[in-house]
Design a protein around this motif. Structure first.
Motif, PDB file in Angstrom:
ATOM      1  N   THR A 278      -3.574   2.848  -5.375  1.00  0.00           N
ATOM      2  CA  THR A 278      -3.253   2.907  -3.943  1.00  0.00           C
ATOM      3  C   THR A 278      -2.209   1.865  -3.557  1.00  0.00           C
ATOM      4  O   THR A 278      -1.728   1.874  -2.435  1.00  0.00           O
ATOM      5  CB  THR A 278      -4.517   2.694  -3.093  1.00  0.00           C
TER       6      THR A 278
ATOM      7  N   ALA B 210       1.564   5.431   0.451  1.00  0.00           N
ATOM      8  CA  ALA B 210       1.151   6.463   1.402  1.00  0.00           C
ATOM      9  C   ALA B 210       0.068   7.355   0.804  1.00  0.00           C
ATOM     10  O   ALA B 210      -0.772   7.880   1.529  1.00  0.00           O
ATOM     11  CB  ALA B 210       2.349   7.303   1.828  1.00  0.00           C
ATOM     12  N   TYR B 211       0.085   7.543  -0.501  1.00  0.00           N
ATOM     13  CA  TYR B 211      -0.919   8.358  -1.175  1.00  0.00           C
ATOM     14  C   TYR B 211      -1.106   7.833  -2.598  1.00  0.00           C
ATOM     15  O   TYR B 211      -0.258   7.110  -3.114  1.00  0.00           O
ATOM     16  CB  TYR B 211      -0.522   9.844  -1.193  1.00  0.00           C
ATOM     17  N   GLU B 212      -2.204   8.217  -3.208  1.00  0.00           N
ATOM     18  CA  GLU B 212      -2.526   7.740  -4.552  1.00  0.00           C
ATOM     19  C   GLU B 212      -1.587   8.338  -5.591  1.00  0.00           C
ATOM     20  O   GLU B 212      -1.234   9.512  -5.513  1.00  0.00           O
ATOM     21  CB  GLU B 212      -3.949   8.144  -4.945  1.00  0.00           C
TER      22      GLU B 212
ATOM     23  N   LYS C 228       0.848  -1.182   0.000  1.00  0.00           N
ATOM     24  CA  LYS C 228       0.000   0.000   0.000  1.00  0.00           C
ATOM     25  C   LYS C 228       0.887   1.237   0.000  1.00  0.00           C
ATOM     26  O   LYS C 228       1.868   1.300   0.721  1.00  0.00           O
ATOM     27  CB  LYS C 228      -0.901   0.000   1.228  1.00  0.00           C
TER      28      LYS C 228
ATOM     29  N   GLN D 149      -4.383   7.239  -9.637  1.00  0.00           N
ATOM     30  CA  GLN D 149      -5.543   6.492  -9.140  1.00  0.00           C
ATOM     31  C   GLN D 149      -5.184   5.093  -8.642  1.00  0.00           C
ATOM     32  O   GLN D 149      -6.025   4.200  -8.605  1.00  0.00           O
ATOM     33  CB  GLN D 149      -6.657   6.391 -10.198  1.00  0.00           C
TER      34      GLN D 149
END
Length: 159
Positions: free
Chosen positions: A47, A40-42, A38, A45
């Motif tokens: 994740t 930390a930010y997109e 995962k 688009q």
């Protein structure tokens, strides 16, 4: 960081191309596949990303061409090239799974050390009431001295 939306074969092909380019112009010291993680930010688009890590020695020319090829490659979400100390240990991938909860800045109170809460004491009907302290009376105001304007003559001392 490779696009997790691509099939595994495409991601492996991108990593193989980067590996070949490094080995053609430099020396590959270490390689790690950290897998899907995962972010930390997109980014675009997404994740999640497929994290790949290479440690290598290379001349400056290779760094320029590698930077260019990774910028234009479809499927590469992000990449970074760092100069590191050759004596520094290799990075071990972090444990997979959910990140650990951030520690609180306030220490948790220990039940053994904290005193029990004291309930508010209600006045006892048999105990005498404590006399109320009288409120302090305001001090009398002193008369203000007249302000000197400089137009007045100095006063003579009285005998």
């Amino acid at each position: 960081m490779l696009d997790s939306g691509l099939p595994e074969t495409e991601r492996a092909k991108l990593a193989q191309e980067a590996r070949k380019q490094i080995e053609a112009g430099g020396t590959l010291k270490d390689e790690n596949n950290w897998g899907l993680r995962k972010m930390a930010y997109e980014i675009r688009q997404r994740t999640e990303a497929d994290y790949r890590w290479f440690r290598f020695e290379a001349p400056t020319e290779l760094l320029g061409s590698l930077d260019h090829n990774l910028k234009i490659a479809d499927g590469v979400l992000r990449f970074r090239i760092f100069k590191v100390d050759p004596e520094a240990p290799s990075i071990v991938p972090p444990a997979a799974g959910a990140p650990a909860a951030a520690p609180s800045r306030e220490p948790e109170p220990s039940p053994e050390l904290s005193p029990p809460p004291v309930p508010a004491a209600a006045p006892s009907p048999t105990a005498p009431a404590a006399p109320a302290e009288p409120a302090a009376a305001p001090a009398p105001a002193e008369p203000a001295a007249p302000a000197a304007t400089g137009d007045e003559a100095p006063s003579a001392p009285a005998d």
